[in-house]
Design a protein around this motif. Structure first.
Motif, short mmCIF file in Angstrom:
data_model
loop_
_atom_site.label_atom_id
_atom_site.label_comp_id
_atom_site.label_asym_id
_atom_site.label_seq_id
_atom_site.Cartn_x
_atom_site.Cartn_y
_atom_site.Cartn_z
N SER A 112 12.96 -10.32 -14.19
CA SER A 112 13.84 -9.86 -13.11
C SER A 112 13.45 -8.44 -12.69
CB SER A 112 15.29 -9.89 -13.58
OG SER A 112 16.16 -9.44 -12.56
N PRO A 113 13.35 -8.17 -11.37
CA PRO A 113 12.90 -6.85 -10.91
C PRO A 113 13.78 -5.69 -11.36
CG PRO A 113 12.75 -8.45 -9.14
CD PRO A 113 13.48 -9.12 -10.25
N ASP A 114 15.05 -5.95 -11.64
CA ASP A 114 15.93 -4.87 -12.05
C ASP A 114 16.00 -4.70 -13.56
OD1 ASP A 114 17.15 -7.28 -12.43
OD2 ASP A 114 19.15 -6.59 -11.84
N SER A 115 15.14 -5.39 -14.33
CA SER A 115 15.12 -5.26 -15.78
C SER A 115 14.33 -4.02 -16.19
CB SER A 115 14.52 -6.51 -16.44
OG SER A 115 13.19 -6.69 -16.02
N LEU A 116 14.52 -3.62 -17.44
CA LEU A 116 13.87 -2.41 -17.94
C LEU A 116 12.35 -2.59 -18.03
CD1 LEU A 116 14.00 0.42 -19.21
CD2 LEU A 116 14.41 -0.67 -21.42
N GLN A 117 11.91 -3.73 -18.53
CA GLN A 117 10.47 -3.94 -18.69
C GLN A 117 9.74 -3.96 -17.35
OE1 GLN A 117 12.83 -5.87 -19.93
NE2 GLN A 117 12.58 -8.02 -19.31
N MET A 118 10.37 -4.53 -16.34
CA MET A 118 9.72 -4.54 -15.03
C MET A 118 9.72 -3.15 -14.40
SD MET A 118 8.73 -7.53 -15.15
CE MET A 118 7.82 -7.45 -13.62
N SER A 119 10.69 -2.34 -14.76
CA SER A 119 10.66 -0.95 -14.31
C SER A 119 9.46 -0.22 -14.91
CB SER A 119 11.96 -0.25 -14.71
OG SER A 119 13.08 -0.87 -14.10
N LEU A 120 9.16 -0.49 -16.17
CA LEU A 120 7.98 0.11 -16.79
C LEU A 120 6.70 -0.38 -16.11
CD1 LEU A 120 8.98 -0.11 -20.57
CD2 LEU A 120 9.03 1.90 -19.10
N VAL A 121 6.66 -1.67 -15.78
CA VAL A 121 5.48 -2.21 -15.09
C VAL A 121 5.30 -1.54 -13.73
CG1 VAL A 121 4.50 -4.29 -14.07
CG2 VAL A 121 5.62 -4.41 -16.29
N SER A 122 6.39 -1.28 -13.05
CA SER A 122 6.28 -0.62 -11.74
C SER A 122 5.69 0.78 -11.88
CB SER A 122 7.66 -0.55 -11.09
OG SER A 122 8.52 0.32 -11.79
N HIS A 123 6.04 1.48 -12.95
CA HIS A 123 5.48 2.81 -13.17
C HIS A 123 3.98 2.73 -13.44
CE1 HIS A 123 9.20 5.02 -12.94
NE2 HIS A 123 9.77 4.24 -13.84
N PHE A 124 3.55 1.70 -14.16
CA PHE A 124 2.11 1.52 -14.39
C PHE A 124 1.37 1.24 -13.08
CE2 PHE A 124 3.28 0.65 -18.89
CZ PHE A 124 2.42 1.56 -19.48
N PHE A 125 1.98 0.48 -12.21
CA PHE A 125 1.35 0.21 -10.91
C PHE A 125 1.26 1.49 -10.08
CE2 PHE A 125 0.65 -4.31 -9.76
CZ PHE A 125 0.89 -4.87 -11.00
N LYS A 126 2.27 2.32 -10.16
CA LYS A 126 2.22 3.60 -9.46
C LYS A 126 1.11 4.48 -10.01
CE LYS A 126 7.18 3.87 -8.36
NZ LYS A 126 8.42 4.62 -8.60
N LEU A 127 0.97 4.47 -11.33
CA LEU A 127 -0.07 5.27 -11.96
C LEU A 127 -1.45 4.78 -11.55
CD1 LEU A 127 -0.87 7.50 -13.96
CD2 LEU A 127 -0.70 5.79 -15.80
N SER A 128 -1.63 3.46 -11.50
CA SER A 128 -2.94 2.92 -11.10
C SER A 128 -3.28 3.30 -9.66
CB SER A 128 -2.93 1.40 -11.26
OG SER A 128 -1.98 0.81 -10.38
N ASN A 159 -6.34 6.79 -5.91
CA ASN A 159 -6.41 7.83 -4.87
C ASN A 159 -7.21 9.05 -5.35
OD1 ASN A 159 -4.84 6.26 -3.15
ND2 ASN A 159 -2.92 7.16 -3.86
N VAL A 160 -7.04 9.40 -6.62
CA VAL A 160 -7.82 10.52 -7.17
C VAL A 160 -9.31 10.20 -7.17
CG1 VAL A 160 -8.24 11.86 -9.27
CG2 VAL A 160 -5.90 11.39 -8.55
N THR A 213 0.82 -1.20 0.00
CA THR A 213 0.00 0.00 0.00
C THR A 213 0.86 1.26 0.00
OG1 THR A 213 -0.15 -0.06 2.42
CG2 THR A 213 -1.88 -1.18 1.18
N GLU A 214 2.04 1.18 0.59
CA GLU A 214 2.95 2.32 0.60
C GLU A 214 3.90 2.31 -0.59
OE1 GLU A 214 5.02 2.28 4.27
OE2 GLU A 214 3.22 2.66 5.50
N SER A 215 4.19 1.13 -1.12
CA SER A 215 5.12 1.01 -2.27
C SER A 215 4.46 0.17 -3.35
CB SER A 215 6.44 0.37 -1.82
OG SER A 215 7.05 1.12 -0.80
N PRO A 216 3.45 0.72 -4.05
CA PRO A 216 2.77 -0.06 -5.09
C PRO A 216 3.68 -0.40 -6.27
CG PRO A 216 2.06 2.22 -5.16
CD PRO A 216 2.90 2.08 -3.94
N GLY A 217 4.69 0.45 -6.51
CA GLY A 217 5.59 0.16 -7.63
C GLY A 217 6.37 -1.13 -7.44
N LEU A 218 6.69 -1.48 -6.20
CA LEU A 218 7.44 -2.72 -5.94
C LEU A 218 6.58 -3.95 -6.20
CD1 LEU A 218 9.49 -1.84 -2.73
CD2 LEU A 218 10.24 -1.88 -5.11
#
Length: 287
Positions: free
Chosen positions: A132-148, A153-154, A75-80
């Motif tokens: 792998s969590p440190d790969s580029l594609q998973m970094s993009l997925v983490s940004h999508f989770f943050k956006l969601s 919250n909005v 809940t505090e780190s949705p990107g992870l």
């Protein structure tokens, strides 16, 4: 006596809590070095609350096992949660020098300790490289989770704080999505045109001069009156020649038709001439 037991328990719990580390978006790369056991949980999850005492006890063995034991609050780190592709709670990962393996054994302290001491994690298949969590594609997925999570919250703010109906919030999100998609699509097309510009087909060369004006072109398209007159004269001459040929043919035919008559007339004239001559040759009587 009771006071001493209470103090000892409090000290043990404080030591255990001190060994349990908290992983966030800022320090998650710490788990890429060394050996770790990481739990993903949420405060509202009943299974996570049931696992919490066993996980706290297991964290007290961190120094003895020589590993790090940590927790991630999704809940505090949705990107992870997106970076690690967490689809169920609680989820536990074993990490060894940046290689991730998901723990699927029993969820108690002794099972955790045995899993680490006997190195049972070696028989578990590691997470593939593209996950792998440190790969580029998973970094993009983490940004999508943050956006969601941000959109959620909005939505909560609009419906609870501003008392906006849910359908109005959905309409606002739909309009914003369409506008954002149009802008991103336009930017993508512009980038593609800059990288791969369209090829221009060569213009076929014409015999017309380039410096020729449009008025000259229009004059060329309009037929000239003198040309029309010349064509009419040519037609009349052709018709006249045809008429002359026709008359000559008629005269020739008439001449041919009239030759026998002329011969008859000539024959009659020759036949009458002796009569005239005979009359003239009669002698005159003497007085």
């Amino acid at each position: 006596m009771k006071i001493k037991l209470t103090l000892s328990l409090f000290l043990l719990l404080s030591i255990a809590e001190g060994k349990l580390q908290k992983i966030t978006e800022d320090n998650w790369r710490d788990v890429l070095q060394g050996e770790w056991m990481v739990e993903f949980f949420a405060p509202w999850c009943p299974a996570c609350r049931a696992l919490q005492p066993s996980w706290d006890e297991f964290s007290g063995w961190a120094d003895d096992l020589g590993i790090g034991i940590a927790q991630v609050d999704v809940t505090e780190s949705p990107g992870l949660s997106g970076r690690f592709m967490v689809t169920a709670l609680p989820t536990i990962f074993h990490v060894k020098d940046g290689v991730f393996r998901q723990y699927r054994g029993a969820r108690d302290k002794d099972s955790f300790i045995t899993y680490v001491e006997e190195k049972k994690w070696t028989s578990v298949e590691a997470v593939s490289d593209w996950k792998s969590p440190d790969s580029l594609q998973m970094s993009l997925v983490s940004h999508f989770f943050k956006l969601s999570m941000l959109l959620r919250n909005v939505h909560t703010t609009l419906t609870e704080d501003y008392q906006m109906p849910s359908w109005a919030s959905y309409v606002a999100f739909a309009v914003a999505t369409i506008l954002l998609g149009g802008i991103l699509g336009l930017m993508l097309v512009c980038c593609i045109d800059c990288i791969y510009p369209p090829r221009r087909e060569p213009v076929p060369q014409t015999s017309r001069r380039e410096d020729k004006k449009d008025s000259d072109v229009e004059e060329d398209d309009i037929p000239d009156e003198s040309d029309e007159d010349l064509s009419q004269d040519d037609r009349s001459q052709d018709e006249g020649s045809q008429d002359e040929d026709g008359t000559q043919d008629e005269d020739g035919s008439q001449a041919e038709d009239g030759s026998p008559g002329e011969e008859e007339d000539k024959g009659e004239g020759n036949f009458r001439e002796p009569e005239v001559k005979s009359r003239r040759r009669k002698p005159r009587k003497a007085d």
